[in-house]
Design an enzyme around this catalytic site. Structure first.
Site, PDB file in Angstrom:
ATOM      1  N   ASP A 241      62.683  21.975  42.705  1.00 39.38           N
ATOM      2  CA  ASP A 241      62.266  22.978  41.726  1.00 39.38           C
ATOM      3  C   ASP A 241      61.554  24.130  42.437  1.00 39.38           C
ATOM      4  O   ASP A 241      60.599  23.899  43.183  1.00 39.38           O
ATOM      5  CB  ASP A 241      61.328  22.322  40.712  1.00 39.38           C
ATOM      6  CG  ASP A 241      61.018  23.198  39.510  1.00 39.38           C
ATOM      7  OD1 ASP A 241      60.945  24.427  39.655  1.00 39.38           O
ATOM      8  OD2 ASP A 241      60.834  22.633  38.411  1.00 39.38           O
ATOM      9  N   GLY A 267      67.234  20.582  41.079  1.00 34.21           N
ATOM     10  CA  GLY A 267      66.282  21.649  40.863  1.00 34.21           C
ATOM     11  C   GLY A 267      65.507  21.548  39.564  1.00 34.21           C
ATOM     12  O   GLY A 267      65.219  20.456  39.064  1.00 34.21           O
ATOM     13  N   HIS A 268      65.204  22.710  39.001  1.00 31.99           N
ATOM     14  CA  HIS A 268      64.350  22.836  37.818  1.00 31.99           C
ATOM     15  C   HIS A 268      64.952  22.117  36.613  1.00 31.99           C
ATOM     16  O   HIS A 268      64.269  21.371  35.917  1.00 31.99           O
ATOM     17  CB  HIS A 268      64.171  24.329  37.531  1.00 31.99           C
ATOM     18  CG  HIS A 268      63.149  24.663  36.504  1.00 31.99           C
ATOM     19  ND1 HIS A 268      61.827  24.276  36.598  1.00 31.99           N
ATOM     20  CD2 HIS A 268      63.248  25.387  35.352  1.00 31.99           C
ATOM     21  CE1 HIS A 268      61.156  24.753  35.558  1.00 31.99           C
ATOM     22  NE2 HIS A 268      61.994  25.417  34.790  1.00 31.99           N
ATOM     23  N   PHE A 269      66.223  22.359  36.351  1.00 33.41           N
ATOM     24  CA  PHE A 269      66.903  21.763  35.199  1.00 33.41           C
ATOM     25  C   PHE A 269      67.590  20.465  35.622  1.00 33.41           C
ATOM     26  O   PHE A 269      68.817  20.385  35.690  1.00 33.41           O
ATOM     27  CB  PHE A 269      67.901  22.752  34.591  1.00 33.41           C
ATOM     28  CG  PHE A 269      67.240  23.845  33.785  1.00 33.41           C
ATOM     29  CD1 PHE A 269      66.913  23.629  32.462  1.00 33.41           C
ATOM     30  CD2 PHE A 269      66.958  25.069  34.353  1.00 33.41           C
ATOM     31  CE1 PHE A 269      66.302  24.625  31.709  1.00 33.41           C
ATOM     32  CE2 PHE A 269      66.348  26.073  33.610  1.00 33.41           C
ATOM     33  CZ  PHE A 269      66.016  25.854  32.284  1.00 33.41           C
TER      34      PHE A 269
END
Length: 294
Positions: A241, A267-269
């Protein structure tokens, strides 16, 4: 995991004149999980997770005011602060009969969910944090432009933050740190961008960027809640992230040593690439808790 695709029902609930959109699935009398989204997305981010849990749980995923398909009141008449969004979601839970539930929080959903949990600890059966931060060490260098705006909220520093509202940045949030970007469906970031691009929404998002500093001021309160009430905590974290670092996940153990922390190479999602793994982890976590969510 169930093999039949369950039905996700899309509804609106009126809260003090605001239409709050939400997705719901699972038996009404099952243990409940409320899922809170973050920036720049909506309950759409849970479209693949909900079916994997709804055989055993009641899943409810609202869109925050100003996001997704909930109403977007004019910022001159509605304060876009995290305190205010939390108040609306608190009333939403009561309106739809959520008086005891587990919380799944992500990004913006974390400071909102942690406000609800610390205000009403008796309602919370468990916390699941997917890149939902409550510790300053969890903030990356990517926050520097926003932090600069907190210290000096000039029009010039506000203007710089408009880069966070562009398609390139929205797509970056979905794809950064993802080994195989072909796993990331474009409709996620394209829908988010279409909703970001609505007239007046840019100023709403910039208001929330400014108010985010008040979330950091509440971190000690959130941490005290973790220490005092020891809710079962599961952290499922995309370790790449660009905004919320793995240190933010590990920090839960400082205040609740029993916190269960897991990292995924994404990552983030994280749900875009690891939804099956995260759903399996959630099921194992909730089944083993002696908190009424079984």
């Amino acid at each position: 995991m169930q093999t039949n695709t369950p039905i996700i029902i899309c509804k609106y609930q009126n809260i003090d004149g605001l239409n709050i959109f939400y997705r719901e699935a699972g038996p009404k009398d099952a243990p409940a999980i409320m899922l809170l989204h973050g920036f720049p997305t909506s309950s759409h981010m849970y479209r693949n997770l909900i079916p994997l849990l709804s055989d055993r749980y009641r899943l409810v995923a609202p869109d925050l005011p100003g996001f997704g398909f909930s109403d977007v009141p004019d910022r001159t008449h509605f304060a876009y602060t995290f305190d205010h969004l939390s108040e609306v979601i608190d009333r939403f839970t009561l309106a739809i009969g959520l008086d005891r539930y587990a919380l799944y929080v992500f990004d913006y959903g974390a400071p909102i969910g942690f406000r609800l949990a610390s205000a009403h600890p008796e309602r919370i059966t468990a916390l699941i944090s997917q890149n939902g931060n409550a510790y300053e060490e969890g903030l990356s260098e990517g926050w520097k432009p926003i932090q600069r705006y907190w210290k000096d909220p000039t029009p010039e520093n506000r203007m710089v933050l408009r880069d966070f509202l562009k398609l390139d940045t929205t797509k970056f949030q979905y794809t950064h740190g993802v080994a195989d970007t072909t796993l990331v469906a474009p409709e996620g970031y394209m829908l988010d961008q279409a909703l970001l691009d609505r007239s007046g929404n840019d100023e709403i998002q910039l208001d929330l960027f400014l108010d985010y500093q008040n979330n950091l001021a509440l971190y000690p309160k959130f941490q005290e809640y973790f220490r005092t009430y020891r809710p079962p905590i599961l952290a499922v974290w995309g370790k790449n992230d660009p905004f919320f670092l793995p240190a933010g996940a590990e920090a839960f153990k400082r205040d609740n040593p029993a916190a269960d922390v897991h990292f995924y190479d994404t990552g983030h999602f994280a749900l875009e690439t690891h939804v099956q793994e995260i759903a399996a982890r959630i099921r194992d976590f909730l089944i083993t808790q002696d908190n009424g969510v079984k």
